[in-house]
Write a protein that holds these residues in place. Structure first.
Motif, mmCIF file in Angstrom:
data_model
loop_
_atom_site.group_PDB
_atom_site.id
_atom_site.type_symbol
_atom_site.label_atom_id
_atom_site.label_comp_id
_atom_site.label_asym_id
_atom_site.label_seq_id
_atom_site.Cartn_x
_atom_site.Cartn_y
_atom_site.Cartn_z
ATOM 1 N N TYR A 182 0.813 -1.217 0.000
ATOM 2 C CA TYR A 182 0.000 0.000 0.000
ATOM 3 C C TYR A 182 0.845 1.265 0.000
ATOM 4 N N GLY A 183 2.040 1.182 0.554
ATOM 5 C CA GLY A 183 2.916 2.343 0.529
ATOM 6 C C GLY A 183 3.306 2.695 -0.894
ATOM 7 N N PHE A 184 3.580 1.667 -1.691
ATOM 8 C CA PHE A 184 3.929 1.903 -3.088
ATOM 9 C C PHE A 184 2.724 2.421 -3.862
ATOM 10 N N LEU A 185 1.566 1.847 -3.544
ATOM 11 C CA LEU A 185 0.346 2.277 -4.209
ATOM 12 C C LEU A 185 0.051 3.739 -3.864
ATOM 13 N N ALA A 186 0.333 4.116 -2.608
ATOM 14 C CA ALA A 186 0.112 5.500 -2.188
ATOM 15 C C ALA A 186 1.016 6.450 -2.980
ATOM 16 N N LEU A 187 2.201 5.969 -3.294
ATOM 17 C CA LEU A 187 3.122 6.764 -4.112
ATOM 18 C C LEU A 187 2.517 7.007 -5.493
ATOM 19 N N ALA A 188 1.895 5.969 -6.038
ATOM 20 C CA ALA A 188 1.235 6.111 -7.333
ATOM 21 C C ALA A 188 0.042 7.060 -7.223
ATOM 22 N N VAL A 189 -0.706 6.953 -6.103
ATOM 23 C CA VAL A 189 -1.843 7.839 -5.872
ATOM 24 C C VAL A 189 -1.364 9.284 -5.830
ATOM 25 N N LEU A 190 -0.236 9.498 -5.187
ATOM 26 C CA LEU A 190 0.328 10.845 -5.070
ATOM 27 C C LEU A 190 0.623 11.432 -6.447
ATOM 28 N N ILE A 191 1.231 10.606 -7.310
ATOM 29 C CA ILE A 191 1.592 11.093 -8.640
ATOM 30 C C ILE A 191 0.342 11.272 -9.496
ATOM 31 N N PHE A 192 -0.551 10.290 -9.399
ATOM 32 C CA PHE A 192 -1.832 10.344 -10.095
ATOM 33 C C PHE A 192 -2.594 11.599 -9.637
ATOM 34 N N GLY A 193 -2.489 11.930 -8.372
ATOM 35 C CA GLY A 193 -3.167 13.102 -7.811
ATOM 36 C C GLY A 193 -2.396 14.400 -8.043
ATOM 37 N N GLN A 194 -1.306 14.313 -8.811
ATOM 38 C CA GLN A 194 -0.544 15.506 -9.190
ATOM 39 C C GLN A 194 -0.137 16.375 -7.989
ATOM 40 N N TRP A 195 0.175 15.749 -6.877
ATOM 41 C CA TRP A 195 0.704 16.440 -5.692
ATOM 42 C C TRP A 195 -0.275 17.484 -5.115
ATOM 43 N N LYS A 196 -1.581 17.315 -5.404
ATOM 44 C CA LYS A 196 -2.579 18.266 -4.899
ATOM 45 C C LYS A 196 -3.597 17.518 -4.040
ATOM 46 N N PRO A 197 -3.923 18.037 -2.834
ATOM 47 C CA PRO A 197 -4.780 17.298 -1.901
ATOM 48 C C PRO A 197 -6.123 16.869 -2.500
ATOM 49 N N GLY A 198 -6.787 17.775 -3.195
ATOM 50 C CA GLY A 198 -8.104 17.451 -3.746
ATOM 51 C C GLY A 198 -8.035 16.293 -4.727
ATOM 52 N N ARG A 199 -7.055 16.370 -5.626
ATOM 53 C CA ARG A 199 -6.919 15.303 -6.626
ATOM 54 C C ARG A 199 -6.447 14.001 -5.990
ATOM 55 N N ILE A 200 -5.654 14.131 -4.925
ATOM 56 C CA ILE A 200 -5.200 12.927 -4.228
ATOM 57 C C ILE A 200 -6.407 12.193 -3.644
ATOM 58 N N LEU A 201 -7.363 12.963 -3.104
ATOM 59 C CA LEU A 201 -8.584 12.354 -2.580
ATOM 60 C C LEU A 201 -9.283 11.553 -3.674
ATOM 61 N N ALA A 202 -9.442 12.190 -4.847
ATOM 62 C CA ALA A 202 -10.117 11.508 -5.955
ATOM 63 C C ALA A 202 -9.349 10.248 -6.349
ATOM 64 N N ALA A 203 -8.024 10.369 -6.457
ATOM 65 C CA ALA A 203 -7.206 9.223 -6.861
ATOM 66 C C ALA A 203 -7.299 8.104 -5.834
ATOM 67 N N ALA A 204 -7.265 8.471 -4.542
ATOM 68 C CA ALA A 204 -7.326 7.459 -3.492
ATOM 69 C C ALA A 204 -8.647 6.697 -3.569
ATOM 70 N N PHE A 205 -9.745 7.419 -3.835
ATOM 71 C CA PHE A 205 -11.025 6.724 -3.914
ATOM 72 C C PHE A 205 -11.129 5.867 -5.152
ATOM 73 N N PHE A 206 -10.511 6.315 -6.220
ATOM 74 C CA PHE A 206 -10.503 5.528 -7.444
ATOM 75 C C PHE A 206 -9.810 4.176 -7.204
ATOM 76 N N PHE A 207 -8.607 4.241 -6.590
ATOM 77 C CA PHE A 207 -7.882 2.994 -6.314
ATOM 78 C C PHE A 207 -8.583 2.171 -5.249
ATOM 79 N N GLY A 208 -9.131 2.870 -4.255
ATOM 80 C CA GLY A 208 -9.849 2.164 -3.207
ATOM 81 C C GLY A 208 -10.997 1.344 -3.777
ATOM 82 N N LEU A 209 -11.696 1.947 -4.726
ATOM 83 C CA LEU A 209 -12.833 1.237 -5.339
ATOM 84 C C LEU A 209 -12.337 0.001 -6.088
ATOM 85 N N LEU A 210 -11.247 0.170 -6.872
ATOM 86 C CA LEU A 210 -10.707 -0.972 -7.616
ATOM 87 C C LEU A 210 -10.273 -2.080 -6.658
#
Lengths: 368, 334
Positions: B248-276
């Protein structure tokens, strides 16, 4: 002038050796402290077992060669990519992709005559590993995707895909692992198992170690003696400058990752075709051999020939760790030692530059 | 409808830790330090937190039965225990991240190398200590933390079952961290200075900001959040800790990049991966998906394949902090 250049190169080598050795010493010391803290009365015995286990008898020496083979290959993989400035943390996925294809060919192609079976298996493994390295390489070259992230993703994709494919093709449901490779599917022993034995106890040493050493020499020649190798290294030193000099940096990135992948894939084949009866376990855990390639490469300061020695050293610690269990310590202390060695090898580069600088300025001072 | 409720609840269990850890990574990278040690930091945070919970729970079991049945050991004590375990996990995370900070800030070492060292150290250390303390490497705990329904809010139609039933207080803590992270990063002097150190440390230094101190702050914050994230991941998904957080730490790194280092987008990315992830782990509970003959390993691969594809399309215009990964020295010419 020429003499001075030689002097600098010599200095460079000895500084490398000193800095790696320092990291190793600090790591071992930390390991001893861990043992001392957890059980003072057994610590000395346990630590002694770590240090002498790998060379205590000929069987253990054979085991050391057996454990060294896959991590030399993954170490070569990581170090080769590093020379082009890429961090290949995906050796684990490449390793397991290669391992699966090797086992598949060895088990499912009994019609191949004689040694051509294991040779075909090794080739298949290299192709699979190369493909697994090619993807992050291409993503980096064309999409600017950070290779660390894409390699991590490829590790998990590889693991789940291999688990799936094993259950579909070469599954031993009793042991929950891949089927056993037999006969010519395995690498020849070349008498190494008999050479390295204790009484009637033969070790798992086999021809794989010879292949690994040959590969290291091959990569060394490629890097140091060919134009292609020069281009790869140029990209590693300074990508913009390499591009300016007319080197196709995209091609270099892709080929470097592909070759690195092939090495790790071959490592997978050499482990699972070693004839030790080991099968690929179907579990959701990434192959540790891939990650162990990182310390091997770091300790060797990314030199292919150095990887042979650092691989043997890590394997020596691993065998020592097994022996240490007699003193009722958990073998994870070896991983702790290796982690601390990696941590300090990050400083080692600094130490190396410091040593070199000091030596150089010292010489200047003598001259004037 | 109950299937939707179930999936949303499951998604929460996977998304919240990703969110917290990715936000941690965000602080570190905005300060200019790449933290690939998130995985190892999560493991140590979870290890310390679960060990703490285990110690209190076994102490409680050791007491006489009358005391056990008293009001103190009811629902309240469970939540309080979890609440207290969170700072323990954060402290463990902060402690290990200090070593990363020292190597990458003071020693100017390759940040990927010391991160790798921590990732290797963490599981080995967790197993070693667990085996030395209790002879087995798993640390069990009793899950007394689940909230069947949040009093009052849980009975609201639609929203109640979606967000306030079968949940944990950690979910709400996750959202609080998100809000706090957003405010800190964009609305405070600290946040502005932190980002300056990640974008152009020389300029930051020239106006009197202590780059070293800001980077230490960024890395330690990331360690604290990753430690909390590790505990938050283990609590709802397991009943014993086995020295792993399943990548999950590695996945969080991907979420961070996917979220473009911005809190709002990170939230969206985290939920996207969480759903998958939720679909992968519980597709057999969803009638619609159960009918389709796709093997579980393929479901498990999905989050990683999707990440790769998304990264391939989004990395060209990456908004990564410009100075990340580059050690800062006062004499730097870049």
């Amino acid at each position: 002038m020429n003499g001075r250049l030689k002097q600098i190169l010599n200095l460079n080598n000895s500084a490398s050796a000193i800095s790696s050795l320092t990291a190793i010493l600090v790591g071992l010391l930390a390991g001893f402290i861990v043992l001392l803290l957890s059980n003072p009365s057994q610590a000395l015995g346990g630590f002694g077992a770590i240090l002498t286990g790998g060379v205590s008898d000929r069987k253990n020496m054979g085991q050391m060669l057996y454990f060294a083979t896959p991590i030399i290959m993954t170490g070569l993989s990581v170090s080769f990519a590093s020379r082009t400035g890429l961090f290949n943390i995906g050796a684990s996925g490449q390793f397991i992709a290669g391992a699966y294809c090797a086992v598949l060919v060895s088990v499912r192609a009994p019609f191949l005559p004689g040694p051509s079976r294991w040779m075909a298996a090794l080739l298949a493994a290299m192709i699979a590993g190369a493909l697994w390295g090619l993807i992050p390489g291409a993503l980096k070259a064309f999409g600017n995707v950070n290779e660390v992230i894409s390699c991590i993703m490829m590790n998990y994709i590889g693991m789940y895909l291999v688990n799936f494919l094993i259950t579909q093709t070469v599954f031993d449901s009793l042991k929950n692992q891949s089927m056993r490779v037999s006969g010519n599917g395995n690498l020849p022993k070349m008498g190494l198992d008999l050479l390295f034995r204790e009484g009637n106890n033969v070790s798992s040493a086999n021809f794989g170690i010879v292949i690994a050493i040959l590969m290291a020499i091959l990569l060394c020649i490629l890097l140091e003696k060919t134009q292609f190798g020069y281009e790869l290294k140029a990209c590693g030193f300074n990508q913009a400058a390499a591009k300016y000099a007319g080197i196709n940096e995209r091609r270099s990135i892709i080929l470097s990752m592909t070759i690195a992948g092939a090495m790790a894939g071959l490592g997978g084949a050499l482990l699972y075709l070693a004839g030790s009866g080991k099968g690929i376990d179907v579990v959701d855990v990434l192959a540790a051999e891939g990650f162990n390639g990182i310390p091997v490469a770091l300790l060797a300061l990314n030199s292919p020939v150095g990887v042979i020695f650092s691989g043997l050293f890590i394997a020596y610690l691993t065998v020592g760790g097994f022996n240490m269990q007699l003193y009722s310590f958990a073998p994870q202390v070896i991983d702790i030692i290796i982690a601390i060695i990696i941590y300090f090898s990050a400083f080692a580069l600094l130490l190396k530059n410091l040593l070199r600088q000091r030596a150089l300025t010292g010489q200047e001072g003598e001259k004037s | 409808m109950s299937v939707v409720y179930f999936l949303v609840q499951q998604t929460m269990f996977f998304s919240i830790p990703l969110l917290i850890v990715a936000l941690g990574g965000m602080f570190s990278e905005h300060s200019g330090v790449i933290n690939i040690a998130l995985e190892g930091t999560m493991i140590l945070g979870a290890f310390a937190g679960i060990l703490f919970i285990n110690a209190f729970q076994s102490a409680a079991l050791g007491q006489s039965p009358e005391q056990l049945s008293g009001p103190l050991f009811g629902q309240l004590s469970g939540q309080l225990l979890l609440f207290l375990a969170i700072p323990v996990a954060a402290a463990a995370g902060a402690l290990i991240s200090l070593t990363h900070a020292y190597a990458s800030i003071h020693m100017k070492a390759d940040q990927v190398i010391s991160g790798t060292a921590i990732n290797m150290f963490a599981p080995a250390f967790a197993i070693y200590v667990a085996r030395m303390l209790r002879t087995v490497q798993q640390i069990p705990f009793t899950n007394e933390f689940r909230l069947e329904s949040v009093p009052g809010l849980g009975s609201i139609p639609l929203i109640g079952p979606l967000f306030f039933q079968n949940t944990y207080i950690t979910t709400y803590i996750g959202f609080l961290i998100l809000i706090a992270a957003r405010i800190v990063l964009y609305k405070t002097r600290f946040g502005l200075r932190l980002r300056a150190c990640g974008e152009h440390p020389q300029s930051a230094d020239s106006v009197g900001i202590n780059v070293y101190r800001m980077r230490y702050a960024g890395v330690i914050l990331s360690g604290m959040l990753a430690g909390i994230g590790g505990l938050v991941f283990i609590i709802p998904t397991s009943t014993n800790f086995n020295a792993t957080v399943s990548g999950y730490g590695f996945l969080a790194l991907a979420v961070l990049i996917f979220g473009q280092w911005k809190p709002g987008r990170i939230l969206a990315a985290a939920f996207f991966f969480g759903l998958l992830k939720a679909v992968a782990s519980s597709y057999s509970g969803v009638p619609l998906l159960k009918g389709i003959p796709i093997p579980s390993n393929i479901y498990k691969m999905m989050p990683y394949i999707v990440t790769l594809i998304v990264l391939a399309f989004t990395s060209k215009h990456s908004q990564a902090p410009k100075a990340e990964g580059i050690p800062y020295g006062k004499g730097g010419r870049e």
